[in-house]
Design a protein around this motif. Structure first.
Motif, PDB file in Angstrom:
ATOM      1  N   TYR A   9       0.668  -1.231  -0.102  1.00 59.63           N
ATOM      2  CA  TYR A   9      -0.049   0.030   0.035  1.00 59.63           C
ATOM      3  C   TYR A   9       0.817   1.253  -0.086  1.00 59.63           C
ATOM      4  O   TYR A   9       0.698   2.383  -0.838  1.00 59.63           O
ATOM      5  CB  TYR A   9      -0.945  -0.128   1.133  1.00 59.63           C
ATOM      6  N   TYR A  16       1.967   6.903  -6.749  1.00 61.56           N
ATOM      7  CA  TYR A  16       0.869   7.529  -7.204  1.00 61.56           C
ATOM      8  C   TYR A  16       0.962   9.074  -6.754  1.00 61.56           C
ATOM      9  O   TYR A  16       0.402   9.801  -7.368  1.00 61.56           O
ATOM     10  CB  TYR A  16      -0.548   7.254  -6.493  1.00 61.56           C
ATOM     11  N   ALA A  45     -10.099   8.388  -8.695  1.00 58.24           N
ATOM     12  CA  ALA A  45      -9.681   7.094  -8.018  1.00 58.24           C
ATOM     13  C   ALA A  45     -10.296   5.920  -8.652  1.00 58.24           C
ATOM     14  O   ALA A  45      -9.485   5.118  -8.672  1.00 58.24           O
ATOM     15  CB  ALA A  45     -10.609   7.364  -6.429  1.00 58.24           C
ATOM     16  N   ILE A  46     -11.487   5.837  -9.249  1.00 61.37           N
ATOM     17  CA  ILE A  46     -12.001   4.657  -9.726  1.00 61.37           C
ATOM     18  C   ILE A  46     -11.183   4.304 -11.252  1.00 61.37           C
ATOM     19  O   ILE A  46     -10.899   3.080 -11.416  1.00 61.37           O
ATOM     20  CB  ILE A  46     -13.640   4.490 -10.107  1.00 61.37           C
ATOM     21  N   LEU A  49      -7.948   2.962 -10.213  1.00 57.80           N
ATOM     22  CA  LEU A  49      -7.915   1.624  -9.864  1.00 57.80           C
ATOM     23  C   LEU A  49      -8.101   0.644 -10.836  1.00 57.80           C
ATOM     24  O   LEU A  49      -7.422  -0.386 -11.086  1.00 57.80           O
ATOM     25  CB  LEU A  49      -9.157   1.418  -8.734  1.00 57.80           C
ATOM     26  N   SER A  52      -4.807   0.494 -12.997  1.00 56.10           N
ATOM     27  CA  SER A  52      -3.748  -0.225 -12.253  1.00 56.10           C
ATOM     28  C   SER A  52      -3.850  -1.664 -11.996  1.00 56.10           C
ATOM     29  O   SER A  52      -2.761  -2.472 -12.377  1.00 56.10           O
ATOM     30  CB  SER A  52      -3.684   0.491 -10.735  1.00 56.10           C
ATOM     31  N   VAL A  53      -5.301  -2.275 -11.730  1.00 54.74           N
ATOM     32  CA  VAL A  53      -5.438  -3.489 -11.786  1.00 54.74           C
ATOM     33  C   VAL A  53      -5.322  -4.350 -13.043  1.00 54.74           C
ATOM     34  O   VAL A  53      -4.692  -5.374 -13.210  1.00 54.74           O
ATOM     35  CB  VAL A  53      -6.854  -3.784 -11.017  1.00 54.74           C
ATOM     36  N   THR A 110      -5.622  10.696 -14.467  1.00 56.29           N
ATOM     37  CA  THR A 110      -5.536   9.329 -14.216  1.00 56.29           C
ATOM     38  C   THR A 110      -4.068   8.974 -14.885  1.00 56.29           C
ATOM     39  O   THR A 110      -3.221   8.566 -14.230  1.00 56.29           O
ATOM     40  CB  THR A 110      -6.429   8.382 -14.894  1.00 56.29           C
ATOM     41  N   ILE A 143      -3.675  -1.937  -4.014  1.00 55.74           N
ATOM     42  CA  ILE A 143      -3.999  -0.932  -5.022  1.00 55.74           C
ATOM     43  C   ILE A 143      -5.103  -0.155  -4.867  1.00 55.74           C
ATOM     44  O   ILE A 143      -5.359   1.054  -5.004  1.00 55.74           O
ATOM     45  CB  ILE A 143      -3.887  -1.747  -6.523  1.00 55.74           C
ATOM     46  N   ALA A 144      -6.104  -1.055  -4.179  1.00 49.83           N
ATOM     47  CA  ALA A 144      -7.409  -0.562  -4.053  1.00 49.83           C
ATOM     48  C   ALA A 144      -7.546   0.756  -2.997  1.00 49.83           C
ATOM     49  O   ALA A 144      -8.213   1.701  -2.913  1.00 49.83           O
ATOM     50  CB  ALA A 144      -8.567  -1.339  -3.703  1.00 49.83           C
ATOM     51  N   SER A 147      -5.562   3.596  -4.077  1.00 51.67           N
ATOM     52  CA  SER A 147      -6.638   4.314  -5.179  1.00 51.67           C
ATOM     53  C   SER A 147      -7.534   5.201  -4.329  1.00 51.67           C
ATOM     54  O   SER A 147      -7.834   6.184  -4.508  1.00 51.67           O
ATOM     55  CB  SER A 147      -7.164   3.477  -6.202  1.00 51.67           C
ATOM     56  N   PHE A 148      -7.943   4.701  -3.438  1.00 50.97           N
ATOM     57  CA  PHE A 148      -9.058   5.175  -2.445  1.00 50.97           C
ATOM     58  C   PHE A 148      -8.490   6.291  -1.899  1.00 50.97           C
ATOM     59  O   PHE A 148      -9.158   7.511  -1.597  1.00 50.97           O
ATOM     60  CB  PHE A 148      -9.737   4.254  -1.432  1.00 50.97           C
TER      61      PHE A 148
END
Length: 198
Positions: A9, A16, A45-46, A49, A52-53, A110, A143-144, A147-148
């Motif tokens: 994290y 980021y 943020a979405i 995510l 990145s994923v 992004t 990652i989530a 991103s959050f």
């Protein structure tokens, strides 16, 4: 497990560089209302995510197609990340006033500001060096969370701008640049060590 989660994290958060993105976000949303800024923050943020994923999960396929070794990519990705971080540490502006468009969610907020070339390289390397699904799941959760956190920093942009001021944001952004430089150097050294089989 919690230690590993927190470690990944923190790496993702450094990659980021939310305070660097925040300074760009503030510049790009000067004419927006507080409500519009908050909605845009979560959209970014979405998008971060998802991007990145996808990069993390499909890194192995990309390596297979182009026949690039992991160590070679580590050296290349680390170099690109180092160059990007050097610009951040020197306080160079990543956003030009004439590049402001109606919707800045995907480009430039992004990609390339949050998920830039160096971050993309790091995600690809991370994806290929973790073949087991328990590691992958841990990385995706990290990652989530990162991103959050980016979304939360952007969501609170109005308050943070008021507290830190423009100079405070520049200082924090430059410090993040130094951390990213160190992370880039680590990626490069890992690639050289693997390539030379030390």
């Amino acid at each position: 497990m919690l230690h590993e989660l927190f470690s990944v994290y923190l790496k993702m958060l450094v990659l980021y560089s939310p305070f660097f993105v925040l300074s760009c976000f503030i510049s790009l949303t000067r004419g927006h209302s507080t409500k519009e800024r908050k909605q845009l923050a979560w959209r970014v943020a979405i998008a971060v995510l998802i991007a990145s994923v996808l990069l993390y999960l499909f890194g192995r396929t990309i390596f297979g197609i182009f026949g690039i070794t992991t160590d070679a990519f580590r050296i290349g990705a680390g170099s690109v990340l180092f160059i990007s971080a050097l610009g951040m540490a020197q306080g160079k502006s990543a956003v030009q006033p004439d590049s402001v468009q109606q919707d800045v969610t995907i480009v430039p907020l992004t990609i390339p500001l949050t998920v830039g070339p160096g971050t993309i390289g790091a995600l690809l390397v991370m994806g290929i060096s973790q073949p087991h699904w328990d590691d992958k799941l841990l990385a995706i959760v990290s990652i989530a969370l990162a991103s959050f956190t980016v979304g939360l920093v952007l969501f609170l942009s109005h308050r943070i701008e008021r507290i830190l001021g423009e100079q405070g944001l520049q200082i924090v952004s430059r410090l993040m640049g130094l951390f990213v430089c160190a992370l880039a150097a680590q990626i490069i050294f890992s690639g050289i060590k693997g390539y030379l089989e030390l």
